[in-house]
Design a protein around this motif. Structure first.
Motif, PDB file in Angstrom:
ATOM      1  N   ILE A  67      20.536  37.756  30.822  1.00 57.47           N
ATOM      2  CA  ILE A  67      19.846  37.206  31.654  1.00 57.47           C
ATOM      3  C   ILE A  67      18.288  37.622  31.478  1.00 57.47           C
ATOM      4  N   GLY A  76      16.416  35.778  29.069  1.00 58.37           N
ATOM      5  CA  GLY A  76      16.183  34.436  29.330  1.00 58.37           C
ATOM      6  C   GLY A  76      17.239  33.390  28.568  1.00 58.37           C
ATOM      7  N   ARG A  77      18.031  34.170  27.784  1.00 62.21           N
ATOM      8  CA  ARG A  77      18.862  33.454  27.025  1.00 62.21           C
ATOM      9  C   ARG A  77      20.060  32.602  28.003  1.00 62.21           C
ATOM     10  N   THR A  78      20.474  33.160  28.973  1.00 64.56           N
ATOM     11  CA  THR A  78      21.153  32.750  30.093  1.00 64.56           C
ATOM     12  C   THR A  78      20.566  32.528  31.240  1.00 64.56           C
ATOM     13  N   GLN A  79      20.562  31.520  31.937  1.00 63.90           N
ATOM     14  CA  GLN A  79      20.014  31.146  33.260  1.00 63.90           C
ATOM     15  C   GLN A  79      21.084  31.270  34.466  1.00 63.90           C
ATOM     16  N   ASP A  80      20.881  32.375  35.285  1.00 59.32           N
ATOM     17  CA  ASP A  80      21.762  32.850  36.265  1.00 59.32           C
ATOM     18  C   ASP A  80      21.724  31.851  37.423  1.00 59.32           C
ATOM     19  N   SER A  81      22.954  31.505  37.789  1.00 60.49           N
ATOM     20  CA  SER A  81      23.027  30.313  39.108  1.00 60.49           C
ATOM     21  C   SER A  81      24.060  31.035  40.135  1.00 60.49           C
TER      22      SER A  81
END
Length: 244
Positions: free
Chosen positions: A13, A16-21
């Motif tokens: 997170i 920036g590799r994974t976007q938190d939802s």
């Protein structure tokens, strides 16, 4: 009013590799139950950082929801960190093992997957109808998966255990005006209605300066009053209403 914090755990997170939802989902769900989301923190996969954040948040808020770090890999350290924060042992939970056995075939429940059955002593399991690897509740801390579909399924199982108050509502209006021109008038409106959160959010569209005013609270009449006063402020400033 009950309040809450979310602790998002994971290097992916922060990189920036994974976007938190998950924050958006939990914020909406909590607001509908009348629980105010007051703080969100994001920390690395680092035990000391997780423990420090948990110690700060669980003493300050009614509920703390964590997401991420309860899988089978080496960097999934949330369960161990929660155990350390509460000063209890991390143990292999027989019911968690049983649930995992219902998911995996003969010989597939290896050491890595059994790690997902390591739960802090005294914790209550949170159902995971998707992959069976459970989350858990320890005191006022709810520990859930980072995968959005699994977190949402877990939340469905705990929703009914949470406090319920008047649901948070909102009203909004978008004005064609510069934000600085609204500042003084909005301050007066906010001061007259301390129980309502009044926010202003600028944007720029087709060369126009726009500002969306959002009022949030639990009293519909108060929210309507804020909108009436905001429209009056727009008229006073000669600002056109773009939407709302």
């Amino acid at each position: 009013m009950a309040n809450a914090a979310i602790l998002v755990i994971g290097n992916e997170i922060l990189s920036g590799r994974t976007q938190d939802s998950n924050v958006a989902f939990l914020g909406k769900e909590l607001a509908e139950r009348g629980i105010r989301l007051a703080e969100v923190r994001i920390v690395r996969d680092d035990q000391a950082a997780i423990v420090a954040a948990l110690d700060a948040l669980r003493s300050a808020y009614t509920y703390v929801f964590t997401s991420g770090g309860i899988g089978p890999t080496h960097d999934d350290i949330t369960s161990a960190a929660v155990a350390k924060a509460f000063g209890v042992a991390l143990e292999r939970n027989p019911e968690a093992v049983r649930r995992l056995q219902s998911r995996y075939g003969e010989g597939e429940l290896n050491a890595a997957r059994l790690k997902m059955a390591e739960i802090p002593e005294g914790a209550a399991l949170i159902d995971n109808p998707i992959s069976q690897a459970p989350g858990f509740r320890m005191g006022n801390v709810f520990v859930m998966a980072g995968v959005p579909s699994i977190l949402r399924a877990m939340f469905e199982g705990i929703r009914g255990t949470l406090a319920e108050g008047p649901p948070q509502m909102s009203r909004s209006i978008t004005l064609s005006v510069r934000e600085g021109d609204l500042a003084e008038g909005l301050t007066r409106i906010q001061d007259r209605h301390p129980e309502v959160e009044v926010g202003s959010y600028p944007s720029f569209t087709e060369g126009r300066s726009l500002v969306t005013i959002v009022a949030r609270g639990v009293d519909a009449h108060m929210l309507d009053s804020v909108m009436v006063q905001t429209r009056a402020l727009a008229t006073e400033l000669g600002a056109a209403i773009a939407e709302g």
